[in-house]
Design a protein around this motif. Structure first.
Motif, short mmCIF file in Angstrom:
data_model
loop_
_atom_site.label_atom_id
_atom_site.label_comp_id
_atom_site.label_asym_id
_atom_site.label_seq_id
_atom_site.Cartn_x
_atom_site.Cartn_y
_atom_site.Cartn_z
N UNK A 169 1.42 14.71 -8.10
CA UNK A 169 0.57 13.56 -8.40
C UNK A 169 -0.57 13.89 -9.33
N UNK A 170 -0.91 15.18 -9.45
CA UNK A 170 -1.98 15.58 -10.35
C UNK A 170 -1.67 15.20 -11.80
N UNK A 171 -0.38 15.11 -12.12
CA UNK A 171 -0.01 14.75 -13.48
C UNK A 171 -0.42 13.32 -13.81
N UNK A 172 -0.41 12.44 -12.82
CA UNK A 172 -0.85 11.06 -13.05
C UNK A 172 -2.32 11.04 -13.45
N UNK A 173 -3.13 11.78 -12.71
CA UNK A 173 -4.56 11.83 -13.03
C UNK A 173 -4.79 12.45 -14.40
N UNK A 174 -4.07 13.51 -14.71
CA UNK A 174 -4.25 14.16 -16.00
C UNK A 174 -3.88 13.24 -17.16
N UNK A 192 6.54 6.96 -20.27
CA UNK A 192 7.83 7.52 -20.63
C UNK A 192 8.07 8.94 -20.15
N UNK A 193 7.07 9.55 -19.54
CA UNK A 193 7.21 10.95 -19.09
C UNK A 193 7.36 10.98 -17.58
N UNK A 194 8.36 11.74 -17.07
CA UNK A 194 8.58 11.78 -15.63
C UNK A 194 7.42 12.42 -14.89
N UNK A 195 7.18 11.93 -13.69
CA UNK A 195 6.21 12.53 -12.78
C UNK A 195 7.01 13.09 -11.61
N UNK A 196 7.23 14.40 -11.58
CA UNK A 196 8.07 14.98 -10.52
C UNK A 196 7.46 14.78 -9.13
N UNK A 197 8.32 14.75 -8.15
CA UNK A 197 7.85 14.67 -6.77
C UNK A 197 6.94 15.85 -6.48
N UNK A 198 5.83 15.60 -5.80
CA UNK A 198 4.90 16.67 -5.46
C UNK A 198 3.92 17.02 -6.56
N UNK A 214 7.59 10.65 -1.18
CA UNK A 214 8.61 10.04 -2.02
C UNK A 214 9.98 10.47 -1.47
N UNK A 215 10.76 9.49 -1.06
CA UNK A 215 12.04 9.77 -0.42
C UNK A 215 13.23 9.56 -1.35
N UNK A 216 12.94 9.18 -2.58
CA UNK A 216 13.99 8.99 -3.56
C UNK A 216 13.46 8.24 -4.75
N UNK A 217 14.23 8.29 -5.84
CA UNK A 217 13.86 7.55 -7.03
C UNK A 217 12.97 8.32 -7.98
N UNK A 223 0.83 -1.21 0.00
CA UNK A 223 0.00 0.00 0.00
C UNK A 223 0.86 1.25 0.00
N UNK A 224 1.93 1.26 0.77
CA UNK A 224 2.80 2.43 0.80
C UNK A 224 3.47 2.66 -0.55
N UNK A 225 3.81 1.58 -1.24
CA UNK A 225 4.37 1.73 -2.58
C UNK A 225 3.38 2.45 -3.49
N UNK A 226 2.13 2.00 -3.50
CA UNK A 226 1.12 2.64 -4.34
C UNK A 226 0.89 4.09 -3.92
N UNK A 227 0.83 4.33 -2.61
CA UNK A 227 0.63 5.68 -2.11
C UNK A 227 1.80 6.59 -2.48
N UNK A 228 3.00 6.03 -2.50
CA UNK A 228 4.17 6.83 -2.90
C UNK A 228 4.09 7.21 -4.37
N UNK A 229 3.72 6.25 -5.20
CA UNK A 229 3.60 6.52 -6.64
C UNK A 229 2.59 7.63 -6.89
N UNK A 230 1.47 7.60 -6.17
CA UNK A 230 0.38 8.55 -6.41
C UNK A 230 0.44 9.77 -5.50
N UNK A 231 1.54 9.96 -4.79
CA UNK A 231 1.73 11.18 -4.01
C UNK A 231 0.99 11.24 -2.70
#
Length: 228
Positions: A71-76, A63-69, A54-57, A42-50
């Protein structure tokens, strides 16, 4: 690749729960994310979706980066998460919850109303007054309506009747056939292993197995899941 994680670490504040996770999920692939409670799924999924820190990585979607902070880009970009708590809006009606989740111009391969009759029968009922299993149905329906590129469901069978479980798994297979990547988490490993292309097993915040659920791997999977 639809979803790529590279050396991902995450947790809450200074507490690290997920450590150095690297994995790939292709378009149209069905992934079973497995492991006992407390192994970091669950924490892995929560980290991916903000929803966790996110403590690293790195996280990349299509193919497009999702910057830390951000998560709205994932939804978009059409990624949907149904979290462990179902993620419904309790003060809104069933119909309003579904309307908010619907992506403009997107028609999913499966109409969730066909799987879950209550979406029609209780369309005017506030979501907060539904039972746990009914909220599960609404949460899964929301993920189907918004997951144009990626659907992630945490605790898939939680509160669902067995007949609904089979229908949901069949629906996810049909959805994946259109190119949508599907990641499913559940305590009932056998159900997912029968329906998924690949299994990922976590222990103590790390991936310890990433491969097919074929007969050749079942002995190792059974061993890992017995202690995961």
């Amino acid at each position: 690749m639809m979803l790529e994680l590279e050396g991902l670490g995450g947790g809450y504040g200074q507490a690290a729960v997920v450590r150095d996770v690297t994995l790939r999920v292709a378009e149209g692939e069905r992934i079973a994310l497995l492991g006992r409670n407390g192994t970091g799924k669950t924490t892995l999924l929560r980290t991916v979706f903000g929803l966790a820190d996110r403590q690293g990585g790195e996280v990349r979607l299509a193919g497009r980066p999702v910057p830390r902070g951000r998560p709205d880009l994932l939804a978009r970009r059409g990624a949907a998460l149904m979290p462990e708590d179902r993620g419904v809006f309790p003060t809104l009606t069933v119909a309003e919850n579904l309307r908010l989740a619907t992506r403009r111009g997107f028609v999913p391969a499966v109409d969730p109303h066909e799987i879950f009759p209550l979406l029609t029968e209780r369309r005017r009922q506030p979501a907060g007054t539904l039972s746990g299993g009914q909220k599960q149905q609404l949460g899964i329906a929301r993920s189907i309506l918004s997951g144009q590129s990626l659907i992630v469901v945490d605790e898939l069978t939680q509160g669902l009747q067995p007949s609904f479980v089979q229908q949901v798994l069949e629906a996810m297979t049909r959805i994946a056939a259109t190119g949508v990547a599907v990641v499913m988490v559940d305590q009932h490993a056998g159900l997912l292993l029968e329906r998924c292309d690949r299994a990922i097993v976590m222990q103590t915040g790390r991936v310890v197995f990433d491969g097919t659920s074929s007969t050749d791997n079942r002995e190792e999977l059974d061993r890992l899941l017995a202690v995961a």
